[in-house]
Design a protein around this motif. Structure first.
Motif, mmCIF file in Angstrom:
data_model
loop_
_atom_site.group_PDB
_atom_site.id
_atom_site.type_symbol
_atom_site.label_atom_id
_atom_site.label_comp_id
_atom_site.label_asym_id
_atom_site.label_seq_id
_atom_site.Cartn_x
_atom_site.Cartn_y
_atom_site.Cartn_z
ATOM 1 N N LEU A 33 -16.661 1.267 -1.734
ATOM 2 C CA LEU A 33 -15.849 2.080 -2.651
ATOM 3 C C LEU A 33 -16.718 3.037 -3.461
ATOM 4 O O LEU A 33 -16.309 4.142 -3.795
ATOM 5 C CB LEU A 33 -15.064 1.183 -3.625
ATOM 6 N N ARG A 64 -7.166 7.591 -4.217
ATOM 7 C CA ARG A 64 -8.488 8.222 -4.157
ATOM 8 C C ARG A 64 -9.015 8.514 -5.565
ATOM 9 O O ARG A 64 -9.274 9.677 -5.925
ATOM 10 C CB ARG A 64 -8.436 9.500 -3.337
ATOM 11 N N VAL A 67 -7.285 2.117 -4.143
ATOM 12 C CA VAL A 67 -7.983 3.153 -3.381
ATOM 13 C C VAL A 67 -7.028 4.218 -2.849
ATOM 14 O O VAL A 67 -7.422 5.367 -2.668
ATOM 15 C CB VAL A 67 -8.769 2.485 -2.228
ATOM 16 N N THR A 68 -5.745 3.864 -2.624
ATOM 17 C CA THR A 68 -4.819 4.840 -2.031
ATOM 18 C C THR A 68 -4.719 6.123 -2.847
ATOM 19 O O THR A 68 -4.413 7.167 -2.305
ATOM 20 C CB THR A 68 -3.387 4.272 -1.902
ATOM 21 N N GLN A 100 -6.106 4.786 5.709
ATOM 22 C CA GLN A 100 -7.477 4.918 5.241
ATOM 23 C C GLN A 100 -7.885 3.704 4.391
ATOM 24 O O GLN A 100 -8.962 3.148 4.561
ATOM 25 C CB GLN A 100 -7.592 6.194 4.411
ATOM 26 N N ALA A 101 -6.979 3.300 3.504
ATOM 27 C CA ALA A 101 -7.279 2.159 2.636
ATOM 28 C C ALA A 101 -7.426 0.880 3.461
ATOM 29 O O ALA A 101 -8.316 0.060 3.215
ATOM 30 C CB ALA A 101 -6.188 2.002 1.588
ATOM 31 N N CYS A 135 -2.559 5.110 3.373
ATOM 32 C CA CYS A 135 -2.487 3.674 3.669
ATOM 33 C C CYS A 135 -3.466 3.309 4.779
ATOM 34 O O CYS A 135 -4.207 2.330 4.663
ATOM 35 C CB CYS A 135 -1.081 3.283 4.125
ATOM 36 N N ALA A 194 -7.309 -2.252 -2.298
ATOM 37 C CA ALA A 194 -6.832 -1.223 -1.377
ATOM 38 C C ALA A 194 -5.738 -0.379 -2.039
ATOM 39 O O ALA A 194 -5.682 0.834 -1.859
ATOM 40 C CB ALA A 194 -6.305 -1.866 -0.094
ATOM 41 N N ALA A 247 0.732 4.198 -2.644
ATOM 42 C CA ALA A 247 0.432 5.569 -2.232
ATOM 43 C C ALA A 247 1.532 6.531 -2.671
ATOM 44 O O ALA A 247 1.290 7.726 -2.860
ATOM 45 C CB ALA A 247 0.244 5.635 -0.717
ATOM 46 N N LEU A 260 0.818 -1.202 0.000
ATOM 47 C CA LEU A 260 0.000 0.000 0.000
ATOM 48 C C LEU A 260 0.859 1.262 0.000
ATOM 49 O O LEU A 260 0.551 2.244 -0.670
ATOM 50 C CB LEU A 260 -0.937 0.002 1.213
ATOM 51 N N ARG A 305 -10.815 1.076 5.191
ATOM 52 C CA ARG A 305 -11.973 0.918 4.312
ATOM 53 C C ARG A 305 -12.118 -0.505 3.806
ATOM 54 O O ARG A 305 -13.226 -0.973 3.542
ATOM 55 C CB ARG A 305 -11.866 1.871 3.110
#
Lengths: 244, 346
Positions: free
Chosen positions: A186, A158, A155-156, A123-124, A121, A152, A108, A104, A127
């Motif tokens: 998501l 966003r 998602v990092t 946050q991912a 990281c 994940a 990121a 992650l 979530r």
């Protein structure tokens, strides 16, 4: 240069030929901000090819691709990603030798600097409920867990749009259910396009569906109407009704 | 074992290494000083390949070419300027520029790794042929004659900046080459711990994933390639100094293969391994050169074959594996740390 009111993603007449084979032909597709759309179709319908035209793993041979009104038809993969598109491929593309957290962090690094990397990281991990396996190496995780780690990673950054190619392939029933919940989570921040086979799964995320057939868009609609559509049942499984 | 922060670890290596390098010439003979100075120059070349191949995953057959270009550039510049300081800079910059142009075409064309290897090798051999036919007096760079296969003799040694009359003798050269090799090692360790290093290793592990995350892998490959070329060039500068002479054999097939063998024997994916490989094989070939019974290349080939068959990972990774396999029996706490260490050693 982004047009006001332009859809998040739009394709106009997109086509992809391999020699004499037209895998995708003349596809006009629109996706609005925050939307969740599944692409379905029988094997060879062109949905995965279309997906790769969007990610630029394939360069479409005709047509244009617009991202928020901006022409990205000739942009390379990394530039698509930089414009806020998160991509998850069919086979998990992760870093096997690294732990979940290191994976992650590396993801990121693409979009953040300094402390923001750790925040993204955390946050991912939060979530996607990965806290319990944060220190595990990827090569020691199950297939389903690896898929979630890849989600994940996506998602990092966003992303405004997430593209998922068969996210539930090879998963157990319980894993599929968990994945459906993750996708809905998501969808709170991002629009998604999901290439999927599993009708049960599509119904459980209750979403708009676009049906591909022989390289073209065959039908559009909600999951319910599509599954009741006898024409779709016929091309898909040779059945009259997908619910039966 | 508690994990030591990288800064302290590298600081300790730097101090201890520098102390050994500075003290050593007083304890060893003249021949050994010369031999180890050459090893240092080769170690820098090995580090450049260890980085670009072992960490960035780019199999460059052309590191020797950058080494040779560095040597030639230093020679020509030092002869013209009479002062070694700008010559060192040119010896590093010219190979880096050459790599920038070559790498641009190779990586932005998205050639697969096998073609990168073939092209870097072919470019090296072209340089060999080209440098070989420069015997005509028309091949002059200022006052420096390239000299074809006879090479460039009487290359001025390193001097104190601005004072060409104060130049380095063999002992000073030993210290300079040693400290340079040490600095390159530390620099690469720092680089690998930084953002660029993480990206480069991620690219080696999974290039598609890095692209999907938004990294322009073409650009980062080019950066790694140019850095490695600059380092190899620095090695070439040290080599030209040690020898006071350079000829086209540095672009030859035999010489180009050497760094690859050093890295493979020492251990791909480590930095200390390539240094070790360069030291062992360079010393071995010198020692073997003193006897006249068997051809050296025959023995080196045998050593290489034995390593590929029996120690395919190279010396350092094999030792590390041996060490981590042994530890859990003696230290119950080691298991938890093993996986972390496996992914973090440099």
């Amino acid at each position: 240069m982004a047009e006001r009111g332009a859809p998040l993603l739009e394709t106009r007449g997109v086509g992809m030929r391999f020699g004499g084979v037209k895998a995708v032909e003349d596809v006009d597709f629109r996706l609005e901000e925050g939307e969740l759309r599944c692409l379905i179709g029988p094997n060879g319908a062109g949905k995965s090819t279309f997906f790769r035209c969007l990610t630029k793993q394939y360069q479409p041979t005709s047509g244009t691709v617009l991202l928020r009104g901006r022409d990205v038809t000739r942009a390379p993969t990394h530039a698509i990603a930089r414009q806020g598109v998160g991509i998850k491929t069919q086979v998990p593309n992760v870093f096997d030798g690294l732990t979940v957290r290191e994976n992650l962090r590396l993801a990121a690094t693409a979009r953040h600097r300094g402390r923001a990397i750790d925040e993204a990281c955390d946050q991912a991990i939060e979530r996607l409920s990965l806290k319990a396996i944060g220190g595990h190496r990827l090569d020691r995780l199950s297939h389903g867990q690896r898929q979630w780690v890849e989600l994940a990673m996506v998602v990092t950054s966003r992303p405004a749009l997430i593209l998922l190619d068969e996210p539930t392939a090879g998963m157990t029933h319980a894993e599929v259910e968990h994945t459906a919940a993750l996708i809905q989570e998501l969808n709170r921040d991002s629009a998604l396009i999901v290439v999927e086979h599993d009708m049960q799964f599509i119904r459980s995320i209750a979403t708009g569906v676009t049906v591909f057939h022989q390289g073209r868009i065959f039908a559009d609609g909600t999951a319910e109407t599509i599954m009741r559509d006898p024409r779709v049942g016929e091309i898909y499984l040779g059945k009259r009704n997908l619910l039966s | 074992m508690a994990r030591v922060p990288l800064a302290i670890q590298l600081g300790a290596i730097a101090l201890a290494g520098a102390a050994v390098i500075v003290a050593l010439p007083s304890f060893i003979g003249y021949d050994t000083i010369l031999q180890i100075t050459l090893n240092f120059a080769f170690a820098i070349l090995a580090l450049s390949l260890g980085f670009v191949w072992g960490y960035a995953g780019i199999f460059s057959f052309g590191q020797a070419a950058f080494f040779g270009l560095g040597g030639y550039a230093y020679a020509a510049a030092a002869i013209n300027f009479g002062d070694s300081t700008p010559a060192i800079l040119i010896g590093v910059l010219l190979p880096a520029l050459f790599a920038l142009v070559l790498g641009y075409f190779v990586f932005y064309a998205r050639l697969s790794s096998i073609y990168v290897a073939v092209i870097t090798l072919v470019v090296t051999l072209i340089l060999y042929k080209f440098m070989g036919q420069t015997a005509k007096p028309s091949y002059m760079i200022g006052n420096a004659m390239l000299g074809g296969y006879n090479g460039i003799p009487a290359i001025p040694p390193l001097n104190v900046p601005g004072r060409p009359d104060l130049f380095a003798g063999p002992e000073e050269m030993f210290v300079i080459a040693g400290l340079t090799a040490l600095a390159v090692y530390i620099g690469l360790r720092v680089l690998l711990a930084a953002r660029l290093g993480k990206i480069v290793v991620g690219m080696r592990e999974n290039e598609l994933r890095m692209e999907l995350l938004g990294f322009d892998t073409r650009f980062y490959k080019l950066v790694a390639f140019v850095i490695a070329a600059a380092i190899a060039g620095l090695g070439g500068v040290m080599f030209a100094n040690w020898n006071a002479f350079i000829d086209p054999h540095v672009f030859g097939l035999g010489f180009s293969a050497q760094p690859i063998i050093w890295v493979m024997i020492g251990g791909l994916g480590t930095l200390i391994g390539p240094i070790l490989g360069a030291f062992i094989l360079s010393t071995l070939s010198l020692e073997l050169g003193t006897q006249k019974t068997i051809d050296i290349n025959l023995i080196l080939g045998l050593v290489f074959t034995v390593f590929v068959l029996l120690v395919p990972q190279g010396i350092i990774p094999t030792l590390r594996k041996f060490w981590t396999d042994r530890r859990p029996a003696r230290d119950p706490d080691a298991g938890a740390n093993a996986s972390r260490e496996a992914s973090s050693h440099g």
